[in-house]
Design a protein around this motif. Structure first.
Motif, PDB file in Angstrom:
ATOM      1  N   LYS A 192       0.850  -1.174   0.000  1.00  0.00           N
ATOM      2  CA  LYS A 192       0.000   0.000   0.000  1.00  0.00           C
ATOM      3  C   LYS A 192       0.896   1.237   0.000  1.00  0.00           C
ATOM      4  CE  LYS A 192      -3.216  -0.069   3.330  1.00  0.00           C
ATOM      5  NZ  LYS A 192      -4.095   0.285   4.461  1.00  0.00           N
ATOM      6  N   HIS A 237      -1.414   6.405   2.237  1.00  0.00           N
ATOM      7  CA  HIS A 237      -2.629   5.639   2.524  1.00  0.00           C
ATOM      8  C   HIS A 237      -2.431   4.776   3.763  1.00  0.00           C
ATOM      9  CE1 HIS A 237      -4.906   6.731  -1.010  1.00  0.00           C
ATOM     10  NE2 HIS A 237      -3.818   6.576  -1.730  1.00  0.00           N
ATOM     11  N   HIS A 238      -1.251   4.176   3.873  1.00  0.00           N
ATOM     12  CA  HIS A 238      -0.962   3.342   5.038  1.00  0.00           C
ATOM     13  C   HIS A 238      -0.940   4.182   6.318  1.00  0.00           C
ATOM     14  CE1 HIS A 238       0.602   0.156   7.504  1.00  0.00           C
ATOM     15  NE2 HIS A 238       1.701   0.835   7.757  1.00  0.00           N
ATOM     16  N   TRP A 261      -2.408   7.040   6.994  1.00  0.00           N
ATOM     17  CA  TRP A 261      -3.728   7.519   7.374  1.00  0.00           C
ATOM     18  C   TRP A 261      -4.615   6.396   7.907  1.00  0.00           C
ATOM     19  CZ3 TRP A 261      -4.371  12.178   8.688  1.00  0.00           C
ATOM     20  CH2 TRP A 261      -3.677  13.211   8.058  1.00  0.00           C
ATOM     21  N   SER A 262      -4.266   5.153   7.617  1.00  0.00           N
ATOM     22  CA  SER A 262      -5.066   4.041   8.139  1.00  0.00           C
ATOM     23  C   SER A 262      -4.676   3.683   9.573  1.00  0.00           C
ATOM     24  CB  SER A 262      -4.920   2.808   7.243  1.00  0.00           C
ATOM     25  OG  SER A 262      -3.627   2.239   7.378  1.00  0.00           O
TER      26      SER A 262
END
Length: 160
Positions: free
Chosen positions: A113, A117-118, A120-121
């Motif tokens: 990923k 994105h990673h 924010w997860s």
């Protein structure tokens, strides 16, 4: 709805389709498969997942003449970095081919990923470890161009 917080592929389906068609035309007669688009930056570049000779790859297609010049610089930089960032940990995607007249770069497909994105997860406290790893990657990427020398303070003295 804007280009920052929305999926540009959904916002600009005609431009994504046109980029797909240009990509297929640029590689006509080759053993390629173009799968789903991964990213679209309108009027700049489009990124597609696919395969070349059966191997998973990423196609990055410039959508303007200015971006073609940028893609050539990025290709040179990726090729330079590959020489010392080919083995884990902290690697870059393998540069496979550059098609200059189309502004097309083909690189190996990296699993996983994207960093943002990673991050924010994750919960804020859990972001430290991957951010430190990203900093280590950046240090390795720039290490060949870092030079150690004494600072040149002379101009600052006259400007102060």
């Amino acid at each position: 709805m804007n280009e920052i917080d929305q999926d540009n592929i959904a916002l600009y389906p005609h431009e994504a389709r046109a980029a797909h068609d240009r990509l297929v035309a640029a590689l006509a007669g080759r053993d390629i498969t173009v799968d789903e688009p991964l990213r679209l930056v309108p009027r700049k570049h489009a990124v597609f997942k696919g395969s070349l000779n059966g191997d998973p790859v990423v196609f990055r297609l410039a959508l303007s003449d200015a971006e073609k010049a940028t893609s050539e610089k990025e290709w040179s930089e990726l090729s330079r970095a590959w020489a010392y960032m080919a083995s884990p940990p902290l690697t870059v995607s393998k540069p496979l081919e550059y098609v200059s007249n189309a502004g097309l770069t083909i690189t190996s497909f990296a699993l996983g990923k994207g960093l943002l994105h990673h991050l924010w997860s994750l919960q804020p406290a859990a972001r430290v470890t991957p951010m430190n790893l990203a900093a280590d990657w950046l240090h390795k990427f720039t290490s060949e161009s870092i030079e150690a020398r004494k600072p040149n303070r002379r101009p600052w003295r006259t400007w102060a």
